[in-house]
Scaffold this motif. Structure first.
Motif, PDB file in Angstrom:
ATOM      1  N   LYS A  85       0.821  -1.217   0.000  1.00 53.89           N
ATOM      2  CA  LYS A  85       0.000   0.000   0.000  1.00 53.89           C
ATOM      3  C   LYS A  85       0.853   1.264   0.000  1.00 53.89           C
ATOM      4  O   LYS A  85       0.600   2.207   0.745  1.00 53.89           O
ATOM      5  CB  LYS A  85      -0.983  -0.016   1.169  1.00 53.89           C
ATOM      6  N   ALA A  86       1.872   1.282  -0.873  1.00 54.48           N
ATOM      7  CA  ALA A  86       2.782   2.424  -0.976  1.00 54.48           C
ATOM      8  C   ALA A  86       2.416   3.357  -2.120  1.00 54.48           C
ATOM      9  O   ALA A  86       3.114   4.316  -2.385  1.00 54.48           O
ATOM     10  CB  ALA A  86       4.219   1.925  -1.152  1.00 54.48           C
ATOM     11  N   VAL A 117       4.979   5.687   3.658  1.00 50.48           N
ATOM     12  CA  VAL A 117       5.059   4.219   3.601  1.00 50.48           C
ATOM     13  C   VAL A 117       6.463   3.780   3.193  1.00 50.48           C
ATOM     14  O   VAL A 117       7.033   2.857   3.772  1.00 50.48           O
ATOM     15  CB  VAL A 117       4.009   3.649   2.626  1.00 50.48           C
ATOM     16  N   LEU A 118       7.048   4.459   2.208  1.00 49.70           N
ATOM     17  CA  LEU A 118       8.374   4.083   1.717  1.00 49.70           C
ATOM     18  C   LEU A 118       9.484   4.431   2.702  1.00 49.70           C
ATOM     19  O   LEU A 118      10.565   3.846   2.646  1.00 49.70           O
ATOM     20  CB  LEU A 118       8.650   4.743   0.370  1.00 49.70           C
ATOM     21  N   ASN A 119       9.231   5.387   3.563  1.00 54.10           N
ATOM     22  CA  ASN A 119      10.164   5.727   4.640  1.00 54.10           C
ATOM     23  C   ASN A 119      11.602   5.918   4.155  1.00 54.10           C
ATOM     24  O   ASN A 119      12.543   5.400   4.740  1.00 54.10           O
ATOM     25  CB  ASN A 119      10.094   4.648   5.733  1.00 54.10           C
ATOM     26  N   GLY A 120      11.769   6.626   3.037  1.00 54.68           N
ATOM     27  CA  GLY A 120      13.110   6.946   2.542  1.00 54.68           C
ATOM     28  C   GLY A 120      13.807   5.838   1.775  1.00 54.68           C
ATOM     29  O   GLY A 120      14.999   5.932   1.502  1.00 54.68           O
ATOM     30  N   ALA A 121      13.100   4.771   1.408  1.00 56.11           N
ATOM     31  CA  ALA A 121      13.717   3.670   0.660  1.00 56.11           C
ATOM     32  C   ALA A 121      14.247   4.183  -0.678  1.00 56.11           C
ATOM     33  O   ALA A 121      13.582   4.937  -1.370  1.00 56.11           O
ATOM     34  CB  ALA A 121      12.704   2.552   0.423  1.00 56.11           C
ATOM     35  N   LEU A 126       6.991  -3.256  -4.993  1.00 54.90           N
ATOM     36  CA  LEU A 126       5.646  -3.140  -4.437  1.00 54.90           C
ATOM     37  C   LEU A 126       5.080  -4.542  -4.267  1.00 54.90           C
ATOM     38  O   LEU A 126       5.108  -5.337  -5.207  1.00 54.90           O
ATOM     39  CB  LEU A 126       4.747  -2.329  -5.361  1.00 54.90           C
ATOM     40  N   VAL A 127       4.580  -4.854  -3.088  1.00 56.67           N
ATOM     41  CA  VAL A 127       4.022  -6.178  -2.825  1.00 56.67           C
ATOM     42  C   VAL A 127       2.902  -6.491  -3.812  1.00 56.67           C
ATOM     43  O   VAL A 127       2.797  -7.604  -4.324  1.00 56.67           O
ATOM     44  CB  VAL A 127       3.518  -6.283  -1.368  1.00 56.67           C
ATOM     45  N   GLU A 128       2.094  -5.503  -4.138  1.00 51.68           N
ATOM     46  CA  GLU A 128       0.926  -5.712  -4.973  1.00 51.68           C
ATOM     47  C   GLU A 128       1.213  -5.703  -6.482  1.00 51.68           C
ATOM     48  O   GLU A 128       0.311  -5.792  -7.286  1.00 51.68           O
ATOM     49  CB  GLU A 128      -0.129  -4.629  -4.704  1.00 51.68           C
ATOM     50  N   GLY A 157       7.072   7.664 -11.964  1.00 52.07           N
ATOM     51  CA  GLY A 157       6.246   8.170 -10.865  1.00 52.07           C
ATOM     52  C   GLY A 157       6.912   9.324 -10.164  1.00 52.07           C
ATOM     53  O   GLY A 157       7.935   9.834 -10.602  1.00 52.07           O
ATOM     54  N   PHE A 158       6.309   9.680  -9.047  1.00 51.66           N
ATOM     55  CA  PHE A 158       6.818  10.812  -8.280  1.00 51.66           C
ATOM     56  C   PHE A 158       6.358  10.689  -6.840  1.00 51.66           C
ATOM     57  O   PHE A 158       5.419   9.972  -6.508  1.00 51.66           O
ATOM     58  CB  PHE A 158       6.344  12.132  -8.886  1.00 51.66           C
ATOM     59  N   LEU A 159       7.072  11.415  -5.985  1.00 45.90           N
ATOM     60  CA  LEU A 159       6.685  11.557  -4.594  1.00 45.90           C
ATOM     61  C   LEU A 159       6.071  12.932  -4.441  1.00 45.90           C
ATOM     62  O   LEU A 159       6.656  13.924  -4.888  1.00 45.90           O
ATOM     63  CB  LEU A 159       7.900  11.439  -3.662  1.00 45.90           C
ATOM     64  N   PRO A 160       4.902  13.052  -3.849  1.00 52.66           N
ATOM     65  CA  PRO A 160       4.309  14.379  -3.675  1.00 52.66           C
ATOM     66  C   PRO A 160       5.168  15.219  -2.751  1.00 52.66           C
ATOM     67  O   PRO A 160       5.830  14.711  -1.863  1.00 52.66           O
ATOM     68  CB  PRO A 160       2.940  14.078  -3.062  1.00 52.66           C
ATOM     69  N   LYS A 161       5.163  16.520  -3.015  1.00 53.05           N
ATOM     70  CA  LYS A 161       5.970  17.431  -2.187  1.00 53.05           C
ATOM     71  C   LYS A 161       5.200  17.910  -0.991  1.00 53.05           C
ATOM     72  O   LYS A 161       4.049  17.916  -0.889  1.00 53.05           O
ATOM     73  CB  LYS A 161       6.426  18.615  -3.016  1.00 53.05           C
TER      74      LYS A 161
END
Length: 161
Positions: A85-86, A117-121, A126-128, A157-161
């Motif tokens: 669920k990332a 969820v990714l916590n800086g990985a 992704l599991v799903e 993709g992207f990480l929201p700011k």
């Protein structure tokens, strides 16, 4: 399959150590992709160990050149760090969740990841989603700065700011 301890991407227990044969006329790269696995040089393994220390598992392969000379040290590598669920599905318009809980993508979908969820990985799966693994821009930049040969990145993709 989605509930396996570290995802379905573990390196199998082979009856024999994988053996790779290289053409001596071609320059050896730092990374080769084959299906769900990577084959990487010591240089790439050092980078992964430094910036994604628990994200991968490795198996040292036997190598040689086709002329019989000893080949380079190459590791089979699998990205095993996986997150559930990332993906921010609401902000990823071409990604849908299937009845079984997996992700289905349409065309060139933009993945919107959830940083909490990714916590800086830096490198993850992704599991799903049984597809490829992902990395962040920081890791891509590190590969370029360190002169890693053989990488091919695609922005998905992207990480929201």
């Amino acid at each position: 399959m989605l509930d396996l301890p570290r995802g379905p991407w573990r390196i199998p227990e082979y009856a024999e150590t994988p053996k790779l044969i290289f053409d001596p006329k071609r320059k050896v790269q730092d990374i080769y992709a084959a299906e769900y696995f990577l084959f990487i040089s010591d240089k790439m393994k050092s980078l992964l160990d430094e910036f994604a220390p628990k994200s991968c598992e490795y198996l040292l392969c036997e190598t040689e050149f086709s002329n019989g000379k000893t080949g380079p040290r190459i590791w089979q590598c699998s990205v095993v760090d996986s997150y559930r669920k990332a993906v921010d599905v609401e902000n990823s318009p071409l990604i849908r969740v299937t009845r079984s809980g997996g992700y289905m993508i349409s065309g060139g979908a933009d993945w919107c990841f959830l940083p909490a969820v990714l916590n800086g990985a830096h490198v993850f799966r992704l599991v799903e989603y049984a597809g490829p693994f992902f990395c962040n821009q920081t890791f891509k930049n590190i590969c370029k700065d360190r002169g890693i040969r053989g990488t091919a990145f695609q922005q998905v993709g992207f990480l929201p700011k």
